[in-house]
Scaffold this active site. Structure first.
Site, PDB file in Angstrom:
ATOM      1  N   GLU A 259       0.831  -1.204   0.000  1.00 17.63           N
ATOM      2  CA  GLU A 259       0.000   0.000   0.000  1.00 17.63           C
ATOM      3  C   GLU A 259       0.864   1.253   0.000  1.00 17.63           C
ATOM      4  O   GLU A 259       1.785   1.343   0.821  1.00 17.63           O
ATOM      5  CB  GLU A 259      -0.932  -0.001   1.227  1.00 17.63           C
ATOM      6  N   HIS A 277      -8.090   1.323   1.367  1.00 21.45           N
ATOM      7  CA  HIS A 277      -7.938   1.093   2.806  1.00 21.45           C
ATOM      8  C   HIS A 277      -8.694   2.161   3.599  1.00 21.45           C
ATOM      9  O   HIS A 277      -8.123   2.882   4.419  1.00 21.45           O
ATOM     10  CB  HIS A 277      -6.457   1.084   3.194  1.00 21.45           C
TER      11      HIS A 277
END
Length: 303
Positions: A259, A277
């Site tokens: 990420e 997220h």
């Protein structure tokens, strides 16, 4: 004065409450090398998912002699070397109650999105396409939702799924909770019977992905996979293979192996609903997280 570093930010009301209690609060993100130096000047470190609390950071904090408490403002603590910090006398905790409802609601949202093509039809319409004939979806009513892991978030998902007319089956490492009315099964039973499979477990570097090629093969043909838990608990390559082969009908993904993710194929896949997220990214969750952070710090320092 006790100094608090909120390296990934803190909710405004939480900031103000800490200051009112007599704490000095600094909101500043530092890259790893600079954090190693700055951490020596703080008694408390509050992080979300961006800051990684590694052994070198902890060693530097110990050398500084001030850091006593690390708080993960959220659920997962896989960005913190908890065992090492604890060994060095630094307490590590999180705020598990605060974001349960928000993550549960996002899980349900992804379920609807992939079932009714909300994800891809939205994009197509913005491109000037009216592909109504391509979007015959399925109802979630009457379907079976399997939950891997049955902590606070999974329980919130179960309540909402049952209210929508779904059947719920779960599995958990601690075994069956006899106080619950939901059906309990082994991992293999949950994989084999679920129309929708949702993960609610932490990532374990030792064991790796829980849902990989082998476990996907045990799932129902045409099932849907949902991951709003942690990146890495699903093997992204195996997921893509299953989506492309038709083994899985779709997936809802909020967390990724890396990420920000560079997995363009997964992000742009027409059978996938993706978000960056944002499970805990609601006004209400952030307010509760701020309140819980304040409570933890105040209690620790007996304010």
């Amino acid at each position: 004065m006790i100094r608090v570093l909120a390296s990934d930010g803190i909710e405004k009301a939480g900031f103000e409450k800490l200051v009112a209690l007599g704490f000095e609060v600094v909101e500043q993100f530092y890259e790893a090398e600079e954090l190693k130096e700055q951490i020596k000047n703080f008694d408390v470190l509050v992080v979300r998912s961006a800051t990684k609390v590694t052994q070198p950071i902890i060693d530097s904090a110990v050398a500084g002699g001030r850091l006593k408490l690390v708080i993960r403002a959220g659920v997962g603590v896989d960005n913190i070397d908890v065992a090492y910090a604890t060994e060095k006398g630094i307490k590590v905790t999180n705020t598990p109650k605060a974001s349960s409802i928000s993550v549960a609601e996002l899980t349900i949202a992804h379920m609807f999105a992939v079932s009714r093509f909300v994800n891809i039809s939205n994009v197509a319409m913005r491109a000037g396409k009216w592909d109504k004939k391509n979007y015959e979806g399925v109802e979630i009513f009457g379907k079976t939702l399997g939950l891997i892991g049955f902590g606070r978030i999974a329980k919130e998902v179960a309540v909402r799924a049952e209210a929508l007319g779904m059947n719920v089956i779960y599995t958990d490492v601690v075994g069956e909770d006899e106080n619950l009315l939901y059906k309990y099964g082994s991992l293999d039973e949950v994989l084999a019977t679920s129309d929708y499979l949702s993960l609610h477990i932490p990532y374990n570097k030792e064991t790796g992905a829980v849902i990989g090629k082998e476990n996907i093969s045990k799932m129902k043909d045409g099932a849907y996979l949902l991951n709003c838990a942690r990146g890495g608990v699903v093997d992204e390559a195996a997921l893509l293979e299953a989506l492309n082969s038709g083994k899985l009908a779709g997936a809802g993904v909020d967390v990724f192996e890396e990420e920000p993710t560079k997995n363009v194929e997964l992000v742009n896949h027409p059978k996938v609903s993706v978000t960056p997220h944002i499970g805990a990214s609601t006004v209400e969750a952030q307010t509760r997280i701020g309140e819980e952070v304040v409570s933890i710090i105040a209690k620790f320092f007996k304010k």
